[in-house]
Design a protein around this motif. Structure first.
Motif, mmCIF file in Angstrom:
data_model
loop_
_atom_site.group_PDB
_atom_site.id
_atom_site.type_symbol
_atom_site.label_atom_id
_atom_site.label_comp_id
_atom_site.label_asym_id
_atom_site.label_seq_id
_atom_site.Cartn_x
_atom_site.Cartn_y
_atom_site.Cartn_z
ATOM 1 N N UNK B 196 0.818 -1.217 0.000
ATOM 2 C CA UNK B 196 0.000 0.000 0.000
ATOM 3 C C UNK B 196 0.850 1.266 0.000
ATOM 4 N N UNK B 197 2.087 1.144 0.430
ATOM 5 C CA UNK B 197 2.961 2.320 0.517
ATOM 6 C C UNK B 197 3.655 2.645 -0.810
ATOM 7 N N UNK B 198 3.526 1.774 -1.802
ATOM 8 C CA UNK B 198 4.175 2.019 -3.092
ATOM 9 C C UNK B 198 3.140 2.555 -4.076
ATOM 10 N N UNK B 199 3.499 3.606 -4.786
ATOM 11 C CA UNK B 199 2.601 4.198 -5.776
ATOM 12 C C UNK B 199 2.998 3.724 -7.171
ATOM 13 N N UNK B 200 2.029 3.448 -7.992
ATOM 14 C CA UNK B 200 2.343 3.098 -9.374
ATOM 15 C C UNK B 200 3.045 4.296 -10.012
#
Lengths: 344, 344, 344
Positions: B196-200
């Motif tokens: 959840x902490x990584x953004x595309x």
């Protein structure tokens, strides 16, 4: 959000806090074999299951220093990634042998802090403990490092300097359960000298030398999951060299010390250690030892022998440690003071 | 009768045939330890039996890429001994973890052929499967290589170009039986970031670098029983250099990606891969990643994260992949598109 | 008292005495993996537990030469530390396979002595036996070395020259219990050629080459606990080179011989061996073989094939062993005469 670990800086430590280090490690016969491939290790207790069983252990343990490197390697990302110098070790105790199949993890408690007068760095003392999968402490030691400040405006912490023993009292050394040298086979061990044959003050030149290659020290250092950039990346140091992990020098010297100290089987304690000069690829490492003390232990036929182990990069024939001015001789790489267990 | 294997040439392949590759391989703790000695691998699931058990697996598997290299290495004598170029990978799926004690073998079915317009070479597509001793497929992938013709008079085969997915549908990824990240220990894993902490679109510079030595890449490549001459024999290439096995670069980059992607634990699929430029001894490998996609999986707390992993031989700080003309930047060694499994 | 081992000199040997060599060694999957990482070894019986079981063995043994190197390495501190030359091998027999978990130790009986006419050195013949933990002899061989005298005034011993067979009678070769090639899988083994396909006198150029690095031969030599200074210490030889352990060349050549002799699975005997020229880092090792003889064995489907294995450091395409004057060609490193076991 920055995802990568930049390491901790001096202002990030607080006396009393405990850091859980990441990446537990299960060791196998692979680590044992690699240890013997990387160092000329020949102590029989660590080479032969049969010899270890005859000495009262269930099997041949992982070399004590291999276990130490694994435990130590875990601390690097949290303790020494931004270290300017690895200043010393004290009160290192090997409490339980590590066997293949064991899983090791490490914690470190911050036990001391002292900002340097220049305001740009400080000394951090940590008490590190390596645990196995049963949560038994297998290795316990203190070390101190000089760490950079990132924020030069951060206030200096209260100075706390831990009280560390110069030498571990031999009564406090842990003797592995069951260890018994009463049926010790000196021929299989490789030398006839028992503890009684060594005199305090005696010096032993271990004769052999090993010229070091880049590939070897990197393979070793990675095996211990030590991530310090200076060991791997030629762009990490101004002169383009790769600094060799100090533990590589310790293991090389200890292995070379077999020739003259074949019966100093197990390392029981580390009293002190200094990496006197940097070691680089191409250096030929030699070693000499000095007998500092001897003490009886609670185990049958087992004497604790206190040894100074010195690694050099030149000819070590003269066995000089320090110059007239008290500084380490330029060819001295390592000065390690440790307790080993030997047949009485 | 010629007893040695000269490898296959383009005219030796037929669409539909299946090649049984030779030399099955049993893996042990030795391969695990060597993998960690050769690459700075730190993903906790592959380092600790205890961490793997807490994640629902019976033990710590062999690193996915180590298993891939073993499976791939088997194909080299039959597929790429006379290859002019390793053109690409697609639809790579990791179907079962490989554990110490497993024995791996590989088969490849020829699924495509296209002679080049110059009549001197052609492209061969193969579908390779790695099996364990239970005849379970553990790894399944397609790759294509450009292979020389030996007999330039051989007729061109009918052109068959397989239809390959650009990206594996995340619903088709295999999640290891029992995998469960609901009690995942982020401190032991080394980083706090969950999927959840990584953004595309997010890019991560993995910071660390490793300068490569000849001995290391040869030790690695031999361990996978990869026999391609160019990796070992300085007389095999006109300039006297030894080309580093592309898989060595993949493993190095993946290991370096721990710093920022410590929780991208398992590789579940390889969507695509290109070895953009050759890697030679002395190069310092760095890596950066880009988050391409994320998808839920059927397993509790497990997200599939699609990542581009780029290895470079220069400073990767700008994280540029291609020049203005669309070509790979000269310092880019690898462009790998893969799915990993991460705590949600 | 001098604590270190200076090695034995010619005058220290007595015909009939038996030396118990030190430092028994337990081998694991780590040694197996390292063997495959250091040499391009691909013989299926030593790579796959499944293949070994299909051949009637309980598991894949440690490579015969790895076992030989361990057994041999133990003798170095007592036999060849002061050797001027390693002159030859004879009557080497591999009596039992070595499996992971086995512990090996070695004894040597002095079976011959002949002082050289210069009075400064002499030839020592030893009969060495490697034992496993059950006290079974696993390897048995004779070798002779030229050793320096330290005390030039020591009287010459009575000359005793042992009677050594030029070739082991194939009836005396030990066939591992249960070995059976009746369901041998030639596709998995890598080549279709059975013993019947090889003609006596046939020569095979094994094609592939490996350029050697310092780190590799030192890692190998240490793994076998071979302590000879010349392999490790650049100051031990006048020209500053590190001489590569002859066994490293044997293993490299044997591994390269897979390409053309993939079914010469097990080494059963060593008839003779000569290290014709020194091998140094940077040399590219190639190999060729000559079929010298064939003989049936007592085991189902198992033929003993007698092979000359020649390692060279140049292009081995002409497969010349000796010059017109009968001397080894300058590019020949090794001339080994051995018996292997192959499907009939």
């Amino acid at each position: 959000m920055i995802k990568t670990n930049a390491g901790r800086f001096f202002e990030d430590y607080t006396v009393g806090e405990t850091i859980q280090h990441a990446v537990p490690r299960t060791v196998s016969g692979g680590e044992r074999a690699l240890y013997h491939a990387l160092y000329p290790a020949r102590h029989a207790l660590y080479s032969s299951d049969e010899f270890a069983r005859a000495s009262g252990l269930p099997a041949s343990p992982l070399d004590d220093l291999a276990a130490f490197h694994v435990v130590f390697g875990k601390t690097v990302p949290d303790v020494s990634l931004n270290a300017l110098a690895n200043l010393g070790y004290a009160e290192g105790r090997f409490l339980k042998p590590v066997y293949t199949g064991d899983t090791l993890r490490t914690t470190s408690q911050v036990i001391g802090l002292k900002q340097n007068s220049n305001g740009k760095s400080g000394v951090v003392w940590v008490h590190s403990k390596g645990f196995n999968q049963h949560d038994d402490v297998v290795i316990d030691y203190k070390r101190w490092v000089m760490v950079r400040k990132q924020n030069l405006d951060a206030a200096a912490p209260e100075t706390v300097i831990p009280d560390l023993a110069a030498v571990i009292d031999p009564a406090d050394l842990a003797i592995p359960e069951g260890l018994n040298f009463s049926s010790y086979d000196f021929a299989l061990a490789g030398e006839a000298h028992r503890a009684a044959d060594y005199a305090i003050g005696e010096k032993i030149n271990h004769v052999d030398g090993v010229t070091i290659e880049e590939a070897e020290h990197m393979i070793a250092t990675r095996l211990w999951q030590n991530t310090a950039k200076v060991h791997f990346d030629t762009s990490a140091r101004p002169d383009g060299t790769r600094l060799i992990y100090g533990g590589h020098v310790i293991s090389m010297a200890r292995a070379l010390s077999f020739n003259g100290l074949a019966n100093a089987q197990m390392i029981a304690g580390i009293n002190a250690g200094a990496h006197a000069n940097p070691c680089l690829s191409g250096d030929t490492i030699r070693a000499w030892s000095e007998v500092l003390d001897k003490a009886e232990t609670s185990a049958k036929g087992v004497t604790a022998i206190r040894l100074r182990l010195v690694a050099t990069k030149g000819d070590s024939a003269d066995m000089d440690l320090r110059n007239a001015d008290g500084k380490y001789c330029p060819d001295v790489l390592l000065d390690l003071d440790y307790w080993a267990l030997m047949p009485s």
